[in-house]
Structures are given as C-alpha cells and as structure tokens.
Design a protein around this motif. Structure first.
Motif, short mmCIF file in Angstrom:
data_model
loop_
_atom_site.label_atom_id
_atom_site.label_comp_id
_atom_site.label_asym_id
_atom_site.label_seq_id
_atom_site.Cartn_x
_atom_site.Cartn_y
_atom_site.Cartn_z
N VAL A 1 12.58 69.50 43.50
CA VAL A 1 13.69 69.47 43.69
C VAL A 1 14.84 69.22 42.40
N VAL A 2 15.87 69.76 42.01
CA VAL A 2 16.69 69.66 41.14
C VAL A 2 17.99 69.32 41.57
N ASP B 1 11.60 52.25 38.85
CA ASP B 1 11.20 51.59 37.74
C ASP B 1 9.92 52.77 37.16
N LYS B 2 9.48 52.26 35.90
CA LYS B 2 8.36 53.09 35.55
C LYS B 2 7.02 52.51 35.90
N VAL C 1 21.90 68.74 34.50
CA VAL C 1 21.44 68.27 35.96
C VAL C 1 21.34 66.93 35.73
N LEU C 2 21.43 66.16 36.98
CA LEU C 2 21.53 64.79 36.92
C LEU C 2 19.89 64.53 36.98
N ALA C 3 18.94 65.06 37.45
CA ALA C 3 17.62 64.79 37.41
C ALA C 3 16.83 65.92 38.26
N VAL C 4 15.42 65.81 37.67
CA VAL C 4 14.48 66.69 38.20
C VAL C 4 13.40 66.13 38.82
N ALA C 5 13.00 66.33 39.94
CA ALA C 5 11.89 65.47 40.65
C ALA C 5 10.91 66.12 41.62
N LYS D 1 12.44 64.81 35.14
CA LYS D 1 13.40 64.54 33.97
C LYS D 1 14.45 63.59 34.94
N GLY D 2 14.53 62.28 34.50
CA GLY D 2 15.43 61.41 35.21
C GLY D 2 16.73 61.02 34.04
N GLY D 3 17.95 61.10 34.81
CA GLY D 3 19.21 60.68 34.15
C GLY D 3 19.91 62.22 33.52
N LYS D 4 21.11 62.09 33.54
CA LYS D 4 22.01 63.41 33.29
C LYS D 4 21.44 63.88 31.97
N GLY D 5 21.53 65.19 31.99
CA GLY D 5 21.26 65.93 30.72
C GLY D 5 21.32 67.38 30.82
#
Length: 265
Positions: free
Chosen positions: A53-54, A161-162, A121-125, A207-211
């Motif tokens: 999901v993006v 968290d990681k 994007v805000l996140a890719v997961a 990818k976490g966080g806006k970018g």
C-alpha cells in the motif's frame, strides 16, 4: 451436436477434492500461505493478509493492483496506482512479491517496489490486516517487549517502533505468526475501530514518513515468516486438461415444446 467434457470434468474435480481432503487429514497440520493478485499474501489459519500500500498526502491509500497470473517461480508482479484513480495509464510504481520456502517450515517473503515517476507520499508499507474478532485482547511481541492489543477501542496507534522480530498472539494467547527481519524495520500497529473498522492494521514500512519517491529508487522489504505450524505455499493455479480417459458428453436440453426456451420454428 457439440461435444463437451463437462461430466467427466466434474468427476475429475470430485476426485481431486477427495484426494486433497484425504491428504490434509492424513498429513501433519500446517499453515497455508497464498500469494494473490496485487501481491497480497494470505496466511489462512492466522487469518492475516499483507498487501502493498502507498499512502498519498491526505492519507489517501492505494493498494497494489494487477498480477493476476503468477510468474513461473510463483512470484507476482503488480503496480501501485496513481493517487488519481482515473489516471490508470500512469501508475506510480512497478512491484513484485516473491517467496522461497525453507526446510524448517518457514517462508522468506520479499516485496520490491520501483517508482516509475516522482511523487510525494506519506508512507509505503506492506499492510497486514488482523481481524478484531481474533486479535482484540491479544498480544504483540516486539523483540523483548509485550504490547497488549486492546480488547476495547482506545487510542488509535497501539505501537510504533523499529524491531528485528515481531510476533502476534490472538486473544486466546496462541502464537499465530512471527516475522523476523534482517535489520531493524519500522512497524506500526493501528486500531481501525477508531473509524468503525473491524480490524487492526500492522504496517511494515518500506518507506516511513513524508517524502518523495523517484524513478530509479528501489524500495525493498524482506523478512522470514514463521508459524507454530509448518507453512505450505500455494501460488500456482490448478489446471485440468482432458486426457484419453475423459468421456465426451452430448449436450442435451430438456425443453418443453412451446415454452419460453423453445426456439424451434
């Protein structure tokens, strides 16, 4: 009259179903993993599905689409849609979900996403769906920590968290699955009951966080999936072909003369 093999085919399917049922009852119990179109990965007994999901600005989510036919190795190739659903000719990215079974009954799962154009994007997961009726009141095992999965809706974000290892117990206390990452990976457990949903979302971030994502970039996530039961993988479609033992059947329709289905002159 045109000949078909309908009756014989039904008989063949019935035999196959009996053989499958007998095999499942005689064999050791197992978990079943299926890689579906859109790269979705199902764990049948755990009742968990992971999907690429993006999340676009405004938290507009787009799940992977395509990949209706698996590759020869069982992997699925798919695409992430653009933010605008009407822009079907310009998907955001190509993706692939692949797997390999290990001798210890675990499965190595890999998700790779390659952007085709620049986008914010805000996140890719890889997002796992955990049904409330199974996991509300359960436990999330994050490395050495135990995090309660709330039985009653409360805060939206239960955990973020990681981690290098992640396990999930259901409300009965049974361990349903464990994920092992080669390196620390950011994860998020979200309670969707905030929006009257009926599941928890377990996000594994590529990818976490806006970018921005850009062409040439490769987003990848690999991890090992374990279950208390050996995992069997189902990825290839079943195909039935007519053999010499098949008996042709004449098509015949018992139509009452003069009825609505009687097209004779």
């Amino acid at each position: 009259m045109k000949k078909t093999f309908v009756l014989a085919a039904l008989a063949a399917l019935a035999v196959s179903r009996c053989e499958i049922a007998r095999g499942e009852s005689d064999a050791v119990a197992r978990e079943t993993m299926s890689v579906r179109p859109g790269g979705a990965t199902d764990l049948a007994k755990a009742k968990v599905r992971f999907s690429p999901v993006v999340f676009y600005p405004g938290w507009i989510s787009r799940e992977a689409k395509g990949g209706w036919r698996p590759e020869p190795d069982g992997s699925r190739r798919w695409q992430i849609p653009a933010k605008d659903y009407n822009d079907s000719e310009h998907p955001l990215a190509d993706g692939c979900t692949s797997w390999s079974a290990a001798s210890d009954g675990s499965v190595d799962l890999s998700c790779t996403i390659k952007p085709l154009r620049k986008a914010t994007v805000l996140a890719v997961a890889l997002v796992g769906s955990l049904p409330n009726d199974r996991y509300a009141g359960g436990t999330l095992l994050a490395d050495a920590r135990e995090v309660a999965i709330p039985a009653v809706a409360g805060k939206t974000f239960v955990f973020r968290d990681k981690v290098k290892a992640l396990g999930v117990r259901d409300k009965k206390g049974d361990l349903c699955l464990t994920l092992e990452f080669p390196r620390e990976t950011e994860v998020l457990l979200q309670d969707n009951r905030t929006w009257r949903g009926n599941s928890f979302s377990l996000r594994l971030f590529l990818k976490g966080g806006k970018g921005d994502v850009v062409p040439g970039e490769v987003l990848a996530l690999s991890f090992k999936v374990r279950s208390p039961l050996p995992i069997g993988c189902e990825t290839k479609p079943c195909r039935i072909e007519a053999g010499k033992e098949w008996i042709p059947m004449e098509e015949a329709f018992d139509v009452d003369p003069g009825s609505a289905l009687d097209f004779t002159d």
